[in-house]
Scaffold this motif. Structure first.
Motif, PDB file in Angstrom:
ATOM      1  N   ALA B  34       0.836  -1.201   0.000  1.00 39.12           N
ATOM      2  CA  ALA B  34       0.000   0.000   0.000  1.00 39.12           C
ATOM      3  C   ALA B  34       0.870   1.250   0.000  1.00 39.12           C
ATOM      4  O   ALA B  34       0.439   2.316  -0.431  1.00 39.12           O
ATOM      5  CB  ALA B  34      -0.927   0.003   1.208  1.00 39.12           C
ATOM      6  N   GLN B  35       2.112   1.124   0.484  1.00 40.41           N
ATOM      7  CA  GLN B  35       3.042   2.264   0.461  1.00 40.41           C
ATOM      8  C   GLN B  35       3.493   2.547  -0.951  1.00 40.41           C
ATOM      9  O   GLN B  35       3.457   3.657  -1.431  1.00 40.41           O
ATOM     10  CB  GLN B  35       4.322   1.947   1.247  1.00 40.41           C
ATOM     11  N   THR B  36       3.968   1.503  -1.599  1.00 41.26           N
ATOM     12  CA  THR B  36       4.561   1.641  -2.917  1.00 41.26           C
ATOM     13  C   THR B  36       4.780   0.249  -3.475  1.00 41.26           C
ATOM     14  O   THR B  36       4.795  -0.713  -2.730  1.00 41.26           O
ATOM     15  CB  THR B  36       5.899   2.407  -2.831  1.00 41.26           C
ATOM     16  N   GLU B  37       4.914   0.152  -4.777  1.00 40.04           N
ATOM     17  CA  GLU B  37       5.184  -1.161  -5.362  1.00 40.04           C
ATOM     18  C   GLU B  37       6.566  -1.636  -4.936  1.00 40.04           C
ATOM     19  O   GLU B  37       7.446  -0.822  -4.647  1.00 40.04           O
ATOM     20  CB  GLU B  37       5.074  -1.092  -6.886  1.00 40.04           C
ATOM     21  N   VAL B  40       9.645  -8.855  -5.030  1.00 40.79           N
ATOM     22  CA  VAL B  40       9.527  -9.954  -4.084  1.00 40.79           C
ATOM     23  C   VAL B  40      10.686  -9.903  -3.089  1.00 40.79           C
ATOM     24  O   VAL B  40      10.506 -10.072  -1.884  1.00 40.79           O
ATOM     25  CB  VAL B  40       9.516 -11.306  -4.821  1.00 40.79           C
ATOM     26  N   GLU B  41      11.864  -9.658  -3.611  1.00 40.60           N
ATOM     27  CA  GLU B  41      13.043  -9.645  -2.759  1.00 40.60           C
ATOM     28  C   GLU B  41      12.932  -8.607  -1.634  1.00 40.60           C
ATOM     29  O   GLU B  41      13.214  -8.899  -0.473  1.00 40.60           O
ATOM     30  CB  GLU B  41      14.265  -9.329  -3.627  1.00 40.60           C
ATOM     31  N   GLU B  42      12.509  -7.395  -2.000  1.00 45.32           N
ATOM     32  CA  GLU B  42      12.329  -6.361  -0.975  1.00 45.32           C
ATOM     33  C   GLU B  42      11.335  -6.801   0.077  1.00 45.32           C
ATOM     34  O   GLU B  42      11.551  -6.620   1.280  1.00 45.32           O
ATOM     35  CB  GLU B  42      11.788  -5.082  -1.614  1.00 45.32           C
ATOM     36  N   LEU B  43      10.251  -7.373  -0.395  1.00 45.43           N
ATOM     37  CA  LEU B  43       9.209  -7.801   0.537  1.00 45.43           C
ATOM     38  C   LEU B  43       9.739  -8.861   1.483  1.00 45.43           C
ATOM     39  O   LEU B  43       9.408  -8.880   2.668  1.00 45.43           O
ATOM     40  CB  LEU B  43       7.996  -8.314  -0.235  1.00 45.43           C
ATOM     41  N   PRO B 142      13.370   6.885   3.550  1.00 43.65           N
ATOM     42  CA  PRO B 142      13.429   7.746   2.369  1.00 43.65           C
ATOM     43  C   PRO B 142      12.852   7.124   1.098  1.00 43.65           C
ATOM     44  O   PRO B 142      12.190   7.821   0.316  1.00 43.65           O
ATOM     45  CB  PRO B 142      14.932   8.005   2.207  1.00 43.65           C
ATOM     46  N   GLU B 143      13.051   5.824   0.866  1.00 42.92           N
ATOM     47  CA  GLU B 143      12.545   5.210  -0.370  1.00 42.92           C
ATOM     48  C   GLU B 143      11.033   5.334  -0.459  1.00 42.92           C
ATOM     49  O   GLU B 143      10.471   5.644  -1.501  1.00 42.92           O
ATOM     50  CB  GLU B 143      12.889   3.730  -0.473  1.00 42.92           C
ATOM     51  N   GLU B 144      10.392   5.053   0.668  1.00 46.68           N
ATOM     52  CA  GLU B 144       8.935   5.106   0.656  1.00 46.68           C
ATOM     53  C   GLU B 144       8.447   6.539   0.493  1.00 46.68           C
ATOM     54  O   GLU B 144       7.476   6.799  -0.212  1.00 46.68           O
ATOM     55  CB  GLU B 144       8.373   4.514   1.955  1.00 46.68           C
ATOM     56  N   GLY B 152       3.552  18.469   0.776  1.00 49.66           N
ATOM     57  CA  GLY B 152       4.011  19.439   1.764  1.00 49.66           C
ATOM     58  C   GLY B 152       4.703  18.846   2.973  1.00 49.66           C
ATOM     59  O   GLY B 152       5.241  19.577   3.788  1.00 49.66           O
ATOM     60  N   ALA B 153       4.682  17.524   3.068  1.00 43.72           N
ATOM     61  CA  ALA B 153       5.329  16.896   4.219  1.00 43.72           C
ATOM     62  C   ALA B 153       6.839  16.872   4.033  1.00 43.72           C
ATOM     63  O   ALA B 153       7.334  16.901   2.912  1.00 43.72           O
ATOM     64  CB  ALA B 153       4.824  15.476   4.399  1.00 43.72           C
ATOM     65  N   ILE B 154       7.584  16.851   5.152  1.00 42.30           N
ATOM     66  CA  ILE B 154       9.023  16.655   5.050  1.00 42.30           C
ATOM     67  C   ILE B 154       9.358  15.273   5.584  1.00 42.30           C
ATOM     68  O   ILE B 154       8.683  14.758   6.471  1.00 42.30           O
ATOM     69  CB  ILE B 154       9.821  17.739   5.813  1.00 42.30           C
ATOM     70  N   ASN B 155      10.395  14.686   5.005  1.00 43.83           N
ATOM     71  CA  ASN B 155      10.762  13.328   5.384  1.00 43.83           C
ATOM     72  C   ASN B 155      11.719  13.366   6.571  1.00 43.83           C
ATOM     73  O   ASN B 155      12.768  13.981   6.521  1.00 43.83           O
ATOM     74  CB  ASN B 155      11.432  12.634   4.186  1.00 43.83           C
ATOM     75  N   LEU B 156      11.293  12.718   7.655  1.00 45.43           N
ATOM     76  CA  LEU B 156      12.124  12.694   8.843  1.00 45.43           C
ATOM     77  C   LEU B 156      12.018  11.310   9.475  1.00 45.43           C
ATOM     78  O   LEU B 156      11.239  11.101  10.398  1.00 45.43           O
ATOM     79  CB  LEU B 156      11.650  13.788   9.821  1.00 45.43           C
ATOM     80  N   PRO B 157      12.796  10.376   8.928  1.00 44.95           N
ATOM     81  CA  PRO B 157      12.691   9.004   9.423  1.00 44.95           C
ATOM     82  C   PRO B 157      13.051   8.961  10.903  1.00 44.95           C
ATOM     83  O   PRO B 157      13.834   9.776  11.395  1.00 44.95           O
ATOM     84  CB  PRO B 157      13.744   8.253   8.609  1.00 44.95           C
ATOM     85  N   LEU B 158      12.471   8.012  11.586  1.00 44.21           N
ATOM     86  CA  LEU B 158      12.668   7.893  13.015  1.00 44.21           C
ATOM     87  C   LEU B 158      14.147   7.864  13.393  1.00 44.21           C
ATOM     88  O   LEU B 158      14.576   8.487  14.361  1.00 44.21           O
ATOM     89  CB  LEU B 158      11.979   6.613  13.487  1.00 44.21           C
ATOM     90  N   SER B 159      14.916   7.175  12.560  1.00 46.74           N
ATOM     91  CA  SER B 159      16.330   7.008  12.879  1.00 46.74           C
ATOM     92  C   SER B 159      17.096   8.336  12.869  1.00 46.74           C
ATOM     93  O   SER B 159      18.127   8.467  13.499  1.00 46.74           O
ATOM     94  CB  SER B 159      16.965   6.051  11.876  1.00 46.74           C
ATOM     95  N   GLU B 160      16.566   9.326  12.147  1.00 38.27           N
ATOM     96  CA  GLU B 160      17.284  10.604  12.051  1.00 38.27           C
ATOM     97  C   GLU B 160      16.688  11.667  12.950  1.00 38.27           C
ATOM     98  O   GLU B 160      17.179  12.792  13.005  1.00 38.27           O
ATOM     99  CB  GLU B 160      17.239  11.112  10.607  1.00 38.27           C
TER     100      GLU B 160
END
Lengths: 223, 223
Positions: B34-37, B40-43, B142-144, B152-160
């Motif tokens: 649902a996030q993005t295509e 199989v390997e990634e999944l 970031p990939e997602e 308008g959102a900014i990307n701020l992954p939990l790890s950062e």
DNA sequence: ACAACAATCAATTAAGTTCTTGAATGAAAA
DNA sequence: TTTTCATTCAAGAACTTAATTGATTGTTGT
């Protein structure tokens, strides 16, 4: 990572609920309960299941929160636990219709051939009713009608249709509805009416969806 | 009675689709898709399933029309077949949340304790964004984010998060969102931000629901 | 053509689900 | 109390689904 476990647990719960929808018999029971609450015995008559089997299916539905039961004398009466359940069934139907090729074919070969004219949406029916443009008939059996129906509809079960044609207007459009999008009573009523020269269309879905959408309903007095 | 058979057949189809949702692993795969295509390997990496097992689950989802696959070089990329699938998952969540007691407890014990303030609805967030009242952060990797995010959102992954606190306003409300209502990244981000004195709330659900609702999204340029 | 790799297929075993049968509850009527 | 009737419970046979393993297909790069 503590983050993973509650998520997994959540997915397990969702899956359990989905599995409880994963049986044609249980879906049929749910559809019948979406009309009105009913005893196990009634459900057995309507579905043709054995008593023990129906009871077990109902218990499974109850375990996963889709239906509720109460005792009334000798009978146990089941009902949907929540109008959200109807929405879930609708969503399931929509995905199934769009995506499964075999279903498309089935719909085309059986349902569509009986209703070449587009069925009416709820919204559209509501508008035409407000403008006094249509006569709405409910093709379900009297008990279901009495338990609740679209406000302003008249009850005209399929079995009585031929006898009571005089009650219907020739000049005004007639909209028939039934238990739900896959209930055949309204398809057959529309086919019959058209054959006899009436202007008839089907409501896109049925009473449970109408009610779940919060649109006006009414009950018969003596209930 | 010819009326009964197509109905039965329809129920069988609906049940088959429901069964294909009836596994925690498949639901997890659907949430990720649902996030993005994804291949199989990634999944496999994301879920921890074995390759063959993931492949089989994906094929089952495909057989029942929930996902689609295409080949891209050595990889096979899966994606949701239809945004309706997200709605179906939402409906399933809603019924599950309301009705299953055990789930309630789970939600209370884990999720709620991390977010005593009510989460924000999509509609409300949209309004506050239009009025310039909020900063929206996307806590996914970031990939997602690149594949699509709330406009308008900014990307701020939990790890950062800890490293980049300076980028965030102290006076304005911060809204965090993530993959969906049960994704824990946004819960943890909100907990962390509050601990540090920011005004933070969670969006009620996640990116897939936002997108499925037709609300404004955008992609990163180099995709 | 061949090696490397992603994904699928096929076969097996373990686990779960469905339906049936007959016995057990539990409420109401005699 | 006893009988009756609707429902539920318990156990077993038939069937379906899930995960693992190892072989196979199809694509890319050498």
């Amino acid at each position: 990572m503590s983050s993973q476990n509650p998520k997994r647990a959540m997915f397990e719960h969702l899956a359990a609920v989905a599995r409880s929808l994963g049986s044609a018999h249980r879906l049929e029971l749910l559809e019948l309960l979406a009309q009105t609450e009913r005893s196990v015995e009634e459900l057995v008559k309507l579905t043709g299941l054995t008593l023990a089997n129906a009871s077990q299916h109902l218990q499974q539905l109850r375990r996963f929160g889709l239906v509720e039961a109460r005792r009334s004398g000798k009978h146990v009466i089941y009902r949907l636990a929540d109008p959200e359940v109807v929405r879930l069934l609708e969503a399931l139907s929509r995905v199934t219709e769009r995506n499964v090729g075999a279903v498309e074919k089935l719909l085309n070969s059986y349902f569509r051939e009986r209703d070449r004219l587009e069925p009416l949406s709820r919204r559209e029916l509501l508008r035409r009713m407000r403008d006094g443009l249509v006569t709405v008939i409910d093709t379900r059996p009297p008990e279901e009608f009495a338990a609740g129906h679209v406000a302003g509809a008249i009850n005209l079960p399929l079995s009585e249709l031929k006898r009571r044609l005089r009650e219907l207007p020739r000049e005004q459009e007639i909209v028939a509805y039934c238990r739900g999008p896959y209930c055949v009573l309204s398809y057959e009523a529309v086919a019959e009416l058209r054959k006899r020269g009436f202007k008839a269309v089907r409501l896109e879905d049925g009473y449970p969806e109408w009610k779940a959408a919060g649109l006006p309903v009414e009950q018969s007095a003596n209930l």
